[in-house]
Scaffold this active site. Structure first.
Site, PDB file in Angstrom:
ATOM      1  N   ASP A 123       1.502  26.212  -0.483  1.00 51.37           N
ATOM      2  CA  ASP A 123       2.369  25.055  -0.226  1.00 51.37           C
ATOM      3  C   ASP A 123       3.507  25.496   0.693  1.00 51.37           C
ATOM      4  OD1 ASP A 123       4.190  22.728  -0.591  1.00 51.37           O
ATOM      5  OD2 ASP A 123       2.838  22.234  -2.248  1.00 51.37           O
ATOM      6  N   ARG A 165       1.762  11.858   1.793  1.00 55.80           N
ATOM      7  CA  ARG A 165       0.979  10.903   1.014  1.00 55.80           C
ATOM      8  C   ARG A 165       1.634   9.550   0.753  1.00 55.80           C
ATOM      9  NH1 ARG A 165       3.840   9.455  -3.680  1.00 55.80           N
ATOM     10  NH2 ARG A 165       4.774  11.276  -4.690  1.00 55.80           N
ATOM     11  N   THR A 170      -7.962   8.222  -0.741  1.00 58.27           N
ATOM     12  CA  THR A 170      -7.249   7.092  -1.333  1.00 58.27           C
ATOM     13  C   THR A 170      -8.150   5.860  -1.358  1.00 58.27           C
ATOM     14  OG1 THR A 170      -5.489   5.487  -0.943  1.00 58.27           O
ATOM     15  CG2 THR A 170      -6.261   6.682   0.962  1.00 58.27           C
ATOM     16  N   SER A 178      -2.050   1.337   6.542  1.00 59.50           N
ATOM     17  CA  SER A 178      -0.856   2.034   7.048  1.00 59.50           C
ATOM     18  C   SER A 178      -1.311   3.269   7.806  1.00 59.50           C
ATOM     19  CB  SER A 178       0.046   2.468   5.881  1.00 59.50           C
ATOM     20  OG  SER A 178      -0.527   3.585   5.213  1.00 59.50           O
ATOM     21  N   TYR A 182      -0.508   6.287   7.075  1.00 61.90           N
ATOM     22  CA  TYR A 182      -0.961   7.232   6.039  1.00 61.90           C
ATOM     23  C   TYR A 182      -2.417   6.970   5.653  1.00 61.90           C
ATOM     24  CZ  TYR A 182      -2.197   8.328   1.277  1.00 61.90           C
ATOM     25  OH  TYR A 182      -2.904   8.691   0.174  1.00 61.90           O
ATOM     26  N   HIS A 183      -2.720   5.731   5.298  1.00 66.65           N
ATOM     27  CA  HIS A 183      -4.091   5.413   4.885  1.00 66.65           C
ATOM     28  C   HIS A 183      -5.072   5.691   6.027  1.00 66.65           C
ATOM     29  CE1 HIS A 183      -1.882   2.835   1.893  1.00 66.65           C
ATOM     30  NE2 HIS A 183      -2.774   3.371   1.110  1.00 66.65           N
ATOM     31  N   LYS A 234      -6.397   9.152   6.277  1.00 69.15           N
ATOM     32  CA  LYS A 234      -7.452   9.467   5.299  1.00 69.15           C
ATOM     33  C   LYS A 234      -8.811   8.965   5.784  1.00 69.15           C
ATOM     34  CE  LYS A 234      -4.704  11.127   1.935  1.00 69.15           C
ATOM     35  NZ  LYS A 234      -4.828  12.348   1.123  1.00 69.15           N
ATOM     36  N   ASN A 286       5.497   3.136 -11.690  1.00 70.08           N
ATOM     37  CA  ASN A 286       6.617   4.023 -12.022  1.00 70.08           C
ATOM     38  C   ASN A 286       7.948   3.456 -11.557  1.00 70.08           C
ATOM     39  OD1 ASN A 286       4.914   5.808 -13.243  1.00 70.08           O
ATOM     40  ND2 ASN A 286       5.228   7.503 -11.813  1.00 70.08           N
ATOM     41  N   ARG A 287       7.938   2.762 -10.435  1.00 64.12           N
ATOM     42  CA  ARG A 287       9.166   2.139  -9.948  1.00 64.12           C
ATOM     43  C   ARG A 287       9.621   1.042 -10.923  1.00 64.12           C
ATOM     44  NH1 ARG A 287      11.217   1.743  -4.989  1.00 64.12           N
ATOM     45  NH2 ARG A 287      10.810  -0.466  -4.632  1.00 64.12           N
ATOM     46  N   VAL A 320       9.174  -7.053  -6.815  1.00 65.04           N
ATOM     47  CA  VAL A 320       7.821  -7.488  -6.478  1.00 65.04           C
ATOM     48  C   VAL A 320       7.827  -7.971  -5.027  1.00 65.04           C
ATOM     49  CG1 VAL A 320       6.013  -9.184  -6.984  1.00 65.04           C
ATOM     50  CG2 VAL A 320       7.283  -8.089  -8.854  1.00 65.04           C
ATOM     51  N   ARG A 329       5.163  -4.878   3.966  1.00 60.41           N
ATOM     52  CA  ARG A 329       3.847  -4.464   4.458  1.00 60.41           C
ATOM     53  C   ARG A 329       3.135  -5.632   5.146  1.00 60.41           C
ATOM     54  NH1 ARG A 329       1.325   0.063   0.456  1.00 60.41           N
ATOM     55  NH2 ARG A 329       3.284   0.791  -0.411  1.00 60.41           N
TER      56      ARG A 329
END
Lengths: 406, 406
Positions: free
Chosen positions: B31, B101, B145, B186, B188-189, B192, B247-248, B261, B329
């Protein structure tokens, strides 16, 4: 039209820049001259004696009275510089040739794979991100490759970028149009399939206007503009990495080297003459997609031939011999290929097809500069994997070494 | 088994390294600590007080008697170092988490798009090229993902990586299995989906054994191993860039912030608990594909939920309020989603599903460290495009700025 040509010092980029300038467009070239540094790395030079870029643009101004600005910059590294050019030069269109374009070079070693991925993907992403950031409605035309499709996988004619398939849904099988499933044959070709995903995303997310031109193998060397002055001459590659198959046969014939056919030569490939390349790019620029439209994909090729048939044609013209060698590429020995190219034909392209007269013209170039050829650079020394390297006589794959810095 | 965990200091990487070590495998972490530097760039920190990596591995040895070696290295830049690790450490498997990520982070500015593309694609290509160069038969397991599929495009359950379609041939419509058509949401996506093309190529050309795990949104924080000592605690992100939706909501409830939301909350997403993540990775490593087999794709998720239903559930448990905000988004307001995950279930995964008891446990963590939360970091300030930025109140997209160096 104001047109920025990224990679405008290369084999396709240079004659494209001249053609667009000759047609009355305002043209600027952005290039880091990496292709010339790769020649140094490989210890090879263009068969034709190409002038340096400063001499080229000065000669063009002398001959045509038109100015082509040259801006030295590494696309993919100097983002702020690129964005600054877009904001100040304000192009209507950007033509993107700024990628490493040789499949064998991309497979030479781990370092060459790394250079190709790093250079090509960062270059394409930088161009797209810079257009978004500029806020300008710039049309991007990119040079893709027929190799994104793989060869002969569909059993049908290869369409222009998108494939109609049926997918199963709760309501039965329904038709959908998808980006043609990618099946690249080398790291180089793979980067072009990854580029296609970049284009798809930016067209969807930011409504960029993008044309992706999937080009066949380019043959020939000169165009009406590069013939106007010796200082404008185009590059002619004949080495095992950058030389394209038909041009390689022509120089091999000129220097008395047997024509190097890999495997059975049963590979069918799509071709286009360099003079059609430059015309297609102007046609693409004058027929851009609308804002909000999906990526416009066109197949930029004019005819398909089997490699062994090309070798036979050149052998007949020149009395050359043919040598069948182990294929360094991991690919099928034989394939069929049919390609749709209705869009560019619809815009008025009148294809130059492979005729003996044109081959003779290219043979003339090959003969004239034959003394500049280094015969030791003709063999393909780049093997696709350990198996192909072993099949070529037990030679290990080339070990990593420093490649041309960008 | 000898397992190298690339990106083993991160949110999924760290508990995975511990779990694999606890299960008796030899584990080393590679890492560059980039995730910690991104915290500094964003001016935020993990809600939980994570120890530095040296303390983490020392505590693990103290608690378990087992050694996890830490090797500082930037995957994607230091190729020779990575190859040297493969040759000397000789792993049986490599788990590849070494990518940026977060979708919102990847969309913050041109520089963040550039960092994500450069980091993720060079990292993946370097790992693959190094495995080829090492000559070792290493199994690579990569964290993909669910976002590669896009959402709800097929009108049917999302299969594991490949889609059966019918294509038209001269003999009529015939079935073919293709890589599921990519529709990333996105940058990021998108990286992948580009990784998937790298895997396809190296599996075909070099017969590498590769597993691509398309993971859902991870929720929860602790695992059996990270609970063993306070110094082993896992990271808990709650900010607008790196915090995952459930988690948020939990931290928002704990600090009395209305649950954020986006849009109608009608987006349906796939989820997995962090404790299942670490189990799935061991299952993937103990069920590798054969040499010469195509890339093995598995959907690493256990259930699907609509975002507004999750908000309602958390609101019921905690009396929190719900705030409906403009969606930063570019995506559909509402979508259906069904996903196949038979392979990991077939290998014995017993899913932890969303139950009030488990939510309360995560809420406990959120409450315990609530005082460490910086409420100003909760809003999503990353907008997907100019249109979404305008919809959020006329704020321009963030201007480019320096991002964490790798």
């Amino acid at each position: 039209m104001r047109i920025l040509v990224l990679g405008g010092d290369g084999f396709c980029g240079w004659p494209t820049a001249l053609h667009l300038s000759a047609r009355g467009h305002e043209v600027a070239i952005v290039d880091n001259l990496s292709r010339r540094r790769i020649d140094e790395e490989l210890g090879v030079q263009s068969l034709t004696p190409i002038s340096d870029i400063e001499t080229r643009v000065a000669a063009w101004q002398e001959v045509s009275g038109r100015i082509i600005e040259f801006i030295p910059l590494t696309v993919g590294k100097d983002f702020d510089g690129l964005l600054d050019i877009l904001r100040t030069w304000r192009p209507d269109s950007v033509v993107h040739f700024a990628e490493q374009r040789a499949a064998p070079y991309s497979m030479k070693s781990a370092q060459h794979k790394r250079y190709t991925v790093d250079n090509n993907l960062n270059a394409t992403n930088d161009v797209l991100a810079a257009i978004v950031e500029s806020g300008l409605d710039i049309h991007l035309a990119h040079l893709g490759t027929m190799g994104v499709y793989g060869y002969g996988t569909a059993g049908a004619s290869i369409p222009e970028g998108y494939l109609t398939v049926k997918v199963e849904t709760p309501d039965g099988w329904v038709e959908r149009e998808i980006l043609y499933p990618a099946n690249p044959g080398s790291i180089y070709h793979m980067t072009k399939t990854q580029d296609a995903l970049l284009f798809q995303f930016y067209a969807k997310n930011d409504k960029l206007r993008i044309t992706d031109l999937h080009q066949g193998i380019v043959w020939g060397c000169q165009t009406a503009e590069t013939r106007m002055d010796e200082r404008l001459i185009n590059r002619f590659d004949y080495d095992g990495d950058y030389g394209t198959v038909l041009n390689r046969f022509l120089i091999q014939a000129a220097v008395g080297y047997p024509l190097t056919v890999h495997g059975t030569g049963g590979q069918t490939r799509a071709f286009i003459n360099i003079q059609d390349t430059v015309r297609c790019i102007e046609l693409a620029l004058t027929h851009p997609p609308e804002r909000g439209e999906r990526v416009k994909v066109m197949n930029q090729m004019t005819e398909c031939h089997r490699v062994r048939d090309l070798a036979a044609l050149v052998a007949k013209l020149t009395d050359a011999e043919i040598a069948y060698l182990p294929n360094p590429r991991a690919e099928a020995d034989e394939n069929e290929l049919a390609v749709e190219n209705r869009r560019l034909l619809g815009y008025g392209l009148e294809p130059i097809t492979l005729a003996e007269g044109l081959l003779l013209e290219a043979t003339e170039i090959a003969r004239r500069f034959a003394s500049r050829a280094d015969l030791s650079k003709i063999p393909c020394v780049s093997h696709w994997n350990a198996e192909r390297a072993a099949a070529a006589g037990g030679a290990p794959p080339p070990s990593p070494k420093a490649v041309a810095a960008e």
